[in-house]
Design a protein around this motif. Structure first.
Motif, mmCIF file in Angstrom:
data_model
loop_
_atom_site.group_PDB
_atom_site.id
_atom_site.type_symbol
_atom_site.label_atom_id
_atom_site.label_comp_id
_atom_site.label_asym_id
_atom_site.label_seq_id
_atom_site.Cartn_x
_atom_site.Cartn_y
_atom_site.Cartn_z
ATOM 1 N N ILE A 124 -9.461 33.883 55.775
ATOM 2 C CA ILE A 124 -8.611 35.064 55.920
ATOM 3 C C ILE A 124 -7.543 34.976 54.843
ATOM 4 O O ILE A 124 -6.753 34.039 54.816
ATOM 5 C CB ILE A 124 -7.962 35.114 57.321
ATOM 6 C CG1 ILE A 124 -9.041 35.100 58.401
ATOM 7 C CG2 ILE A 124 -7.079 36.367 57.436
ATOM 8 C CD1 ILE A 124 -8.499 34.932 59.807
ATOM 9 N N ASN A 125 -7.554 35.944 53.939
ATOM 10 C CA ASN A 125 -6.617 35.953 52.825
ATOM 11 C C ASN A 125 -5.733 37.200 52.947
ATOM 12 O O ASN A 125 -6.144 38.303 52.564
ATOM 13 C CB ASN A 125 -7.362 35.961 51.494
ATOM 14 C CG ASN A 125 -6.447 35.803 50.312
ATOM 15 O OD1 ASN A 125 -5.280 36.193 50.354
ATOM 16 N ND2 ASN A 125 -6.967 35.250 49.242
ATOM 17 N N PRO A 126 -4.514 37.041 53.499
ATOM 18 C CA PRO A 126 -3.672 38.222 53.702
ATOM 19 C C PRO A 126 -3.136 38.833 52.411
ATOM 20 O O PRO A 126 -2.798 40.009 52.383
ATOM 21 C CB PRO A 126 -2.539 37.696 54.581
ATOM 22 C CG PRO A 126 -2.465 36.244 54.271
ATOM 23 C CD PRO A 126 -3.884 35.822 53.980
ATOM 24 N N LYS A 127 -3.051 38.029 51.355
ATOM 25 C CA LYS A 127 -2.583 38.577 50.073
ATOM 26 C C LYS A 127 -3.565 39.626 49.565
ATOM 27 O O LYS A 127 -3.174 40.671 49.059
ATOM 28 C CB LYS A 127 -2.426 37.449 49.057
ATOM 29 C CG LYS A 127 -1.804 37.893 47.760
ATOM 30 C CD LYS A 127 -1.538 36.718 46.851
ATOM 31 C CE LYS A 127 -0.858 37.169 45.579
ATOM 32 N NZ LYS A 127 -0.530 36.044 44.712
ATOM 33 N N LEU A 128 -4.872 39.358 49.728
ATOM 34 C CA LEU A 128 -5.916 40.299 49.320
ATOM 35 C C LEU A 128 -6.344 41.227 50.455
ATOM 36 O O LEU A 128 -7.160 42.130 50.242
ATOM 37 C CB LEU A 128 -7.136 39.536 48.799
ATOM 38 C CG LEU A 128 -6.897 38.626 47.603
ATOM 39 C CD1 LEU A 128 -8.166 37.860 47.248
ATOM 40 C CD2 LEU A 128 -6.381 39.410 46.410
ATOM 41 N N LYS A 129 -5.830 40.958 51.679
ATOM 42 C CA LYS A 129 -6.188 41.717 52.874
ATOM 43 C C LYS A 129 -7.699 41.743 53.086
ATOM 44 O O LYS A 129 -8.306 42.804 53.273
ATOM 45 C CB LYS A 129 -5.626 43.133 52.823
ATOM 46 C CG LYS A 129 -4.116 43.172 52.848
ATOM 47 C CD LYS A 129 -3.628 44.587 52.957
ATOM 48 C CE LYS A 129 -2.206 44.815 52.946
ATOM 49 N NZ LYS A 129 -1.156 44.208 53.354
ATOM 50 N N GLU A 130 -8.283 40.522 53.083
ATOM 51 C CA GLU A 130 -9.725 40.435 53.290
ATOM 52 C C GLU A 130 -10.093 39.198 54.099
ATOM 53 O O GLU A 130 -9.375 38.196 54.108
ATOM 54 C CB GLU A 130 -10.479 40.447 51.963
ATOM 55 C CG GLU A 130 -10.226 39.253 51.082
ATOM 56 C CD GLU A 130 -10.968 39.315 49.750
ATOM 57 O OE1 GLU A 130 -11.413 40.400 49.353
ATOM 58 O OE2 GLU A 130 -11.092 38.266 49.127
ATOM 59 N N VAL A 131 -11.231 39.311 54.773
ATOM 60 C CA VAL A 131 -11.832 38.205 55.509
ATOM 61 C C VAL A 131 -13.219 38.018 54.925
ATOM 62 O O VAL A 131 -14.016 38.962 54.901
ATOM 63 C CB VAL A 131 -11.933 38.511 57.022
ATOM 64 C CG1 VAL A 131 -12.516 37.320 57.769
ATOM 65 C CG2 VAL A 131 -10.584 38.911 57.588
ATOM 66 N N THR A 132 -13.509 36.810 54.428
ATOM 67 C CA THR A 132 -14.783 36.556 53.768
ATOM 68 C C THR A 132 -15.448 35.304 54.316
ATOM 69 O O THR A 132 -14.783 34.390 54.801
ATOM 70 C CB THR A 132 -14.598 36.388 52.244
ATOM 71 O OG1 THR A 132 -13.656 35.340 51.995
ATOM 72 C CG2 THR A 132 -14.111 37.667 51.598
ATOM 73 N N GLU A 133 -16.759 35.274 54.216
ATOM 74 C CA GLU A 133 -17.517 34.087 54.586
ATOM 75 C C GLU A 133 -17.565 33.150 53.392
ATOM 76 O O GLU A 133 -17.796 33.601 52.260
ATOM 77 C CB GLU A 133 -18.938 34.469 54.998
ATOM 78 C CG GLU A 133 -19.764 33.292 55.464
ATOM 79 C CD GLU A 133 -21.132 33.695 55.973
ATOM 80 O OE1 GLU A 133 -22.100 32.981 55.637
ATOM 81 O OE2 GLU A 133 -21.237 34.711 56.692
ATOM 82 N N LYS A 167 -12.646 42.798 62.954
ATOM 83 C CA LYS A 167 -12.048 43.751 63.897
ATOM 84 C C LYS A 167 -10.851 43.159 64.630
ATOM 85 O O LYS A 167 -9.999 43.891 65.131
ATOM 86 C CB LYS A 167 -13.088 44.215 64.897
ATOM 87 C CG LYS A 167 -14.175 45.065 64.284
ATOM 88 C CD LYS A 167 -15.227 45.433 65.298
ATOM 89 C CE LYS A 167 -16.350 46.219 64.641
ATOM 90 N NZ LYS A 167 -17.438 46.504 65.578
ATOM 91 N N ARG A 168 -10.778 41.834 64.700
ATOM 92 C CA ARG A 168 -9.703 41.151 65.438
ATOM 93 C C ARG A 168 -8.511 40.775 64.578
ATOM 94 O O ARG A 168 -7.483 40.338 65.093
ATOM 95 C CB ARG A 168 -10.280 39.911 66.113
ATOM 96 C CG ARG A 168 -11.337 40.242 67.152
ATOM 97 C CD ARG A 168 -12.077 39.024 67.633
ATOM 98 N NE ARG A 168 -11.178 38.058 68.253
ATOM 99 C CZ ARG A 168 -11.568 36.844 68.643
ATOM 100 N NH1 ARG A 168 -12.824 36.467 68.481
ATOM 101 N NH2 ARG A 168 -10.714 36.030 69.184
ATOM 102 N N VAL A 169 -8.643 40.895 63.255
ATOM 103 C CA VAL A 169 -7.581 40.496 62.324
ATOM 104 C C VAL A 169 -6.732 41.718 61.975
ATOM 105 O O VAL A 169 -7.262 42.777 61.629
ATOM 106 C CB VAL A 169 -8.165 39.884 61.041
ATOM 107 C CG1 VAL A 169 -7.072 39.637 59.997
ATOM 108 C CG2 VAL A 169 -8.893 38.573 61.357
ATOM 109 N N THR A 170 -5.406 41.536 62.057
ATOM 110 C CA THR A 170 -4.467 42.575 61.645
ATOM 111 C C THR A 170 -3.622 42.014 60.516
ATOM 112 O O THR A 170 -3.012 40.956 60.656
ATOM 113 C CB THR A 170 -3.530 42.957 62.813
ATOM 114 O OG1 THR A 170 -4.331 43.377 63.916
ATOM 115 C CG2 THR A 170 -2.582 44.068 62.410
ATOM 116 N N PHE A 171 -3.602 42.701 59.379
ATOM 117 C CA PHE A 171 -2.769 42.293 58.258
ATOM 118 C C PHE A 171 -1.404 42.963 58.417
ATOM 119 O O PHE A 171 -1.308 44.143 58.710
ATOM 120 C CB PHE A 171 -3.417 42.669 56.920
ATOM 121 C CG PHE A 171 -4.696 41.926 56.685
ATOM 122 C CD1 PHE A 171 -4.676 40.581 56.352
ATOM 123 C CD2 PHE A 171 -5.925 42.550 56.834
ATOM 124 C CE1 PHE A 171 -5.852 39.877 56.150
ATOM 125 C CE2 PHE A 171 -7.105 41.855 56.634
ATOM 126 C CZ PHE A 171 -7.077 40.515 56.294
#
Length: 104
Positions: free
Chosen positions: A6-15, A99-103
């Protein structure tokens, strides 16, 4: 094994693919001071820098998973039934986690 970054700076969640070690998680987060919170009943854990709000991080970004406390900086989701002694791929899917992550 797979893990979710989870990278909040880029606002993305990646595998991502990592070795099943706490050191690999520390490398992704960028700090050795790692703590975790359980995010479900399958032993999936959110690993994060335990000093995330003490440490000065320019524009690191913040996020939260469900109703857990906000985190500053990167987080990693992996599975661990014994507080990080063994690490495995998470049970949650990438789509469900997004769906569960909020930035913030």
């Amino acid at each position: 094994m797979k893990a979710f970054l989870i990278n909040p700076k880029l606002k993305e969640v990646t595998e991502v693919e990592i070795e099943p070690t706490i050191e690999a998680i520390q490398d992704l987060i960028g700090f050795k001071t790692v703590d975790s919170d359980e995010i479900d009943f399958n032993f999936d854990q959110l690993f994060f820098d335990e000093e995330c709000f003490i440490r000065q991080q320019d524009q690191a970004g913040r996020f939260k998973v469900d109703n857990l406390a906000p985190i500053a900086g990167k987080g990693v989701v992996a599975n661990s039934a014994n507080n990080g002694k063994t690490i495995a791929s998470p049970q949650v899917t990438l789509e469900a986690l997004i769906k569960r992550v909020t930035f913030l």
